[in-house]
Design an enzyme around this catalytic site. Structure first.
Site, short mmCIF file in Angstrom:
data_model
loop_
_atom_site.label_atom_id
_atom_site.label_comp_id
_atom_site.label_asym_id
_atom_site.label_seq_id
_atom_site.Cartn_x
_atom_site.Cartn_y
_atom_site.Cartn_z
N THR A 196 -15.13 -26.68 23.57
CA THR A 196 -15.12 -25.11 22.85
C THR A 196 -16.54 -24.37 23.63
O THR A 196 -17.32 -24.97 24.12
CB THR A 196 -15.90 -25.44 21.42
OG1 THR A 196 -14.79 -26.00 20.57
CG2 THR A 196 -16.41 -24.20 20.73
N VAL A 225 -7.77 -27.29 11.52
CA VAL A 225 -8.86 -26.28 11.78
C VAL A 225 -10.25 -26.82 11.81
O VAL A 225 -10.45 -27.78 10.88
CB VAL A 225 -8.59 -24.97 10.84
CG1 VAL A 225 -10.05 -24.02 11.30
CG2 VAL A 225 -7.56 -24.16 10.81
N GLY A 226 -10.99 -26.65 12.91
CA GLY A 226 -12.35 -27.27 12.87
C GLY A 226 -13.43 -26.46 12.37
O GLY A 226 -13.15 -25.20 11.64
N ASP A 227 -14.69 -26.64 12.91
CA ASP A 227 -15.83 -26.05 12.36
C ASP A 227 -16.03 -24.45 12.96
O ASP A 227 -16.57 -23.64 12.34
CB ASP A 227 -17.02 -26.72 12.54
CG ASP A 227 -17.25 -27.09 14.28
OD1 ASP A 227 -16.11 -27.36 14.65
OD2 ASP A 227 -18.31 -26.74 14.80
N THR A 247 -20.66 -27.09 18.98
CA THR A 247 -19.51 -27.81 19.87
C THR A 247 -19.53 -29.09 19.26
O THR A 247 -20.58 -29.83 19.30
CB THR A 247 -19.52 -27.52 21.11
OG1 THR A 247 -18.40 -28.30 21.69
CG2 THR A 247 -20.70 -27.77 21.75
N GLY A 248 -18.44 -29.52 19.13
CA GLY A 248 -18.48 -31.24 18.93
C GLY A 248 -17.40 -31.55 17.88
O GLY A 248 -16.33 -30.65 17.81
N1 ASP Z 1 -15.94 -27.99 17.39
C1 ASP Z 1 -14.39 -27.86 18.04
C2 ASP Z 1 -13.63 -28.01 16.66
O1 ASP Z 1 -13.92 -29.08 16.11
C3 ASP Z 1 -14.28 -28.64 19.13
C4 ASP Z 1 -15.26 -28.36 20.12
O2 ASP Z 1 -16.22 -28.10 19.84
O3 ASP Z 1 -14.80 -28.67 21.30
O4 ASP Z 1 -12.60 -27.62 16.87
#
Ligand code: ASP
Length: 332
Positions: A196, A225-227, A247-248
């Site tokens: 991200t 859907v993520g954060d 990110t994570g």
């Molecule tokens: N946080 C993002 C998600 O869970 C992924 C990422 O940070 O690469 O969609």
């Protein structure tokens, strides 16, 4: 791993990330290492130029995120991770710390710059979060550039998808029609599931903003859907505390409400931005079993980052403070 600027008389500042994950020294070849540093520098300089000319934190964040969205090295916009069905579903959010105005989109498939769609939600609707086809239709109605699925395609991410599907015993989808590797596809590092991008900024008026954009996790299914597009989880900004982009592993960031939690520790518990970031990322996120990192700025211009992975692509720049770019844990 954490770092901070000790200056408190900064007029403006900006911090960017290009994803956290398994990025150890030796994982990247010299060409890859240089390409990621150059890309992070380009984004930070783009935002920094706007801030140094007196532009707003919101404008700097949007412009810097757009640079990263167009770069196939990162899992956002062009270069996004693929869903198990072989598509790209893009999520983004932006928040204005001066007004608490926030806009977000999830599951875009045709809009070239999801961060601009997120900003358009603030300016062109009474809502905060739009999803799926409706969100793309809204972006089109606001005149935002649309792209063919082939625009988002990178060979490296496609191979990651195939490997993930093979491991899960799921069928491989057909390659998108007209798919060709984007220019720098060979330089893309497989940093795990993440990648991200996010930018936070403080402008000369003391206003902060945060923006995050992602393709989400590799081989995601069922409209996951993520954060990143969830205000308070992956993205948050309030002048009373600061601006945070995460990110994570989104599922962990959502449960902790990481971005808002860091801001709450600053506003209500009086922690410094760096101490708040470290408590949430190094202690709480780690204890919950989540991996990832954050970048942050305060309304006083202070900058912070914190991550519990082996690396995070990152850059910071501020009035009177030279550009710093990092990838690995042992860098400032
Ligand atoms: N946080 C993002 C998600 O869970 C992924 C990422 O940070 O690469 O969609």
């Amino acid at each position: 791993m954490s770092s901070r600027s000790d200056k408190s008389d900064i007029r403006w500042s900006l911090v960017a990330h290009g994803g956290a994950g398994a990025i150890a020294r030796g994982d990247l070849g010299p060409g890859q290492d240089a390409a990621y540093r150059e890309a992070m520098s380009a984004a930070a300089r783009t935002g920094g130029a706007i801030l140094s000319a007196g532009g707003s934190a919101m404008d700097a964040v949007e412009a810097a995120v757009r640079v990263l969205e167009d770069d196939p090295l990162f899992n956002a916009g062009r270069g996004a991770a693929f869903t198990a069905e072989g598509g790209n579903e893009l999520d983004a959010a932006v928040m204005d710390g001066a007004t608490l105005a926030a806009g977000a989109v999830a599951g875009l498939t045709t809009t070239r710059h999801p961060i601009s769609a997120a900003r358009a939600v603030i300016e062109g609707s009474n809502h905060v979060l739009l999803v799926g086809e409706g969100a793309d239709a809204f972006a089109r109605s606001r005149g935002l550039e649309q792209a063919d699925p082939a625009w988002f395609f990178t060979e490296r991410r496609w191979r990651s998808l195939e490997r993930a599907l093979d491991r899960a015993g799921l069928p491989r989808p057909q390659r998108p029609a007209g798919a060709q590797d984007a220019t720098q596809g060979a330089l893309v590092h497989e940093e795990g599931k993440y990648g991200t991008v996010g930018v936070v900024a403080c402008d000369a008026g003391g206003n902060v903003a945060a923006g995050t954009s992602t393709g989400g996790t590799n081989a995601k299914r069922w409209g996951r859907v993520g954060d990143s597009p969830l205000i308070g989880a992956g993205t948050y900004a309030a002048n009373a505390a600061g601006a945070v982009s995460c990110t994570g592993e989104g599922e962990y960031f959502i449960r902790l409400g990481v971005a808002h939690r860091i801001c709450a520790l600053v506003e209500y518990a009086g922690l410094s931005l760096q101490a708040a970031a470290d408590r949430v990322v190094q202690d709480e996120l780690t204890a919950l079993g989540g991996a990832g990192g954050i970048v942050a700025v305060g309304a006083d211009g202070r900058m912070a980052w914190s991550f519990n992975t082996s690396g995070m692509y990152r850059a910071r720049i501020a009035d009177g403070v030279p550009l710093t770019v990092g990838i690995y844990k042992d860098e400032d």
